[in-house]
Scaffold this active site. Structure first.
Site, mmCIF file in Angstrom:
data_model
loop_
_atom_site.group_PDB
_atom_site.id
_atom_site.type_symbol
_atom_site.label_atom_id
_atom_site.label_comp_id
_atom_site.label_asym_id
_atom_site.label_seq_id
_atom_site.Cartn_x
_atom_site.Cartn_y
_atom_site.Cartn_z
ATOM 1 C CE LYS A 183 -1.920 -1.084 3.915
ATOM 2 N NZ LYS A 183 -1.137 -2.309 4.181
ATOM 3 N NE ARG A 209 -3.778 -1.432 10.247
ATOM 4 C CZ ARG A 209 -2.715 -0.957 9.578
ATOM 5 N NH1 ARG A 209 -2.699 0.257 9.129
ATOM 6 N NH2 ARG A 209 -1.680 -1.745 9.367
ATOM 7 N NE ARG A 217 7.514 -2.672 5.982
ATOM 8 C CZ ARG A 217 6.190 -2.624 6.113
ATOM 9 N NH1 ARG A 217 5.435 -2.063 5.176
ATOM 10 N NH2 ARG A 217 5.607 -3.172 7.159
ATOM 11 N NE ARG A 273 6.690 -0.500 10.253
ATOM 12 C CZ ARG A 273 5.522 -0.676 9.644
ATOM 13 N NH1 ARG A 273 5.319 -0.172 8.421
ATOM 14 N NH2 ARG A 273 4.561 -1.342 10.227
ATOM 15 N NE ARG A 308 2.583 -5.532 11.237
ATOM 16 C CZ ARG A 308 3.671 -5.176 10.545
ATOM 17 N NH1 ARG A 308 4.852 -5.646 10.909
ATOM 18 N NH2 ARG A 308 3.564 -4.386 9.517
#
Ligand code: ADP
Ligand code: ADP
Ligand code: ZN
Length: 217
Positions: free
Chosen positions: A13, A88, A127, A161, A172
């Protein structure tokens, strides 16, 4: 134009929102980025949000709705925005509709970037971002052109992160399926939902999004 990008954590996203921001002049509004900024600033909200985020759960609707409500009053988003990671929950989606309606606006589109769970661990654990400008990268799928140097700003420091660990990914994803996936029928019922295949290469996903946006202007 106001657009929501939906999809699992690590589904792409943010990557796509940044690309559309450049080509369409739409401002990316990422509640994840805003919450991380609050954590970094040590504010009250940041202190309350940090443990929840590290555990892979959702920050309260009340907090994120207040953040977005305030942000939507700023002039740079008067003509449109891409919501990335918000809403969300169904309660957040209802609040967004109400906030936009109060300003005489409406949500034009919700696009699901569809990526099955089995892709997500690799996407998330690979990531990282440029510490200086925030440009996004991936160990395998989106390397800088020159190893160790940010394509966008020439920076040489990169960050990962704290919640992008394999142990947190499962939680998650559970959170996504339980609390966020119900937004798909919510938007489908309003006739605003479109779907793109998020398993394809980054440029191909962008092309599919452009096709949809092209029809809207
Ligand atoms: P989200 O904002 O949905 O959490 P990101 O845009 O941060 O996801 O993408 C997660 C990771 O996967 C990033 O490292 C990004 O470079 C990479 N990525 C994004 N889209 C794709 C894609 N279509 N194919 C392969 N890797 C991707
Ligand atoms: P990702 O797309 O990889 O899941 P985000 O940056 O969107 O990551 O979000 C990181 C974390 O911030 C989430 O796991 C959650 O704890 C919190 N968060 C972000 N946006 C919201 C939201 N709209 N509602 C509740 N919590 C949120
Ligand atoms: Zn950079």
């Amino acid at each position: 134009m106001y657009l929501v990008l939906l999809g699992p954590p690590g589904g792409g996203k943010g990557t796509q929102a940044k690309r559309l921001q450049e080509t369409h002049g739409l401002v990316q509004l990422s509640t994840g980025d805003m919450l991380r900024a609050a954590v970094a600033s040590g504010s009250d909200v940041g202190r309350r949000a940090k443990a929840v985020m590290d555990a892979g759960q959702l920050v309260s609707d009340e907090i994120v709705i207040a953040i977005i409500d305030e942000r939507l009053d700023q002039p740079d988003v008067a003509k449109g925005a891409i919501f990335d990671g918000f809403p969300r929950t169904v309660a957040q989606a209802e609040a967004l509709d109400a906030m936009l309606a109060r300003k005489g606006k409406k949500l034009d589109l919700a696009i699901e970037v569809r990526v099955p769970d089995e892709f997500i661990v690799e996407r998330i654990t690979g990531r990282y971002t440029c510490a200086k400008c925030g440009a996004g990268y991936h160990d395998t799928f989106q390397k800088p052109k020159v190893d160790g140097i940010c394509d966008s700003c020439g920076g040489t420091e990169f960050v990962r992160r704290p919640d992008d660990r394999v142990e947190t990914v499962t939680k998650r994803l559970e959170t996504y399926h339980a609390q966020t996936a119900p937004l798909l029928p919510y938007y489908e019922g309003k006739g605003t939902l479109k779907v793109v295949d998020g398993t394809r290469e980054i440029v191909e996903v962008t092309r599919a999004l452009e096709d949809i946006l092209g029809g809207i202007g």
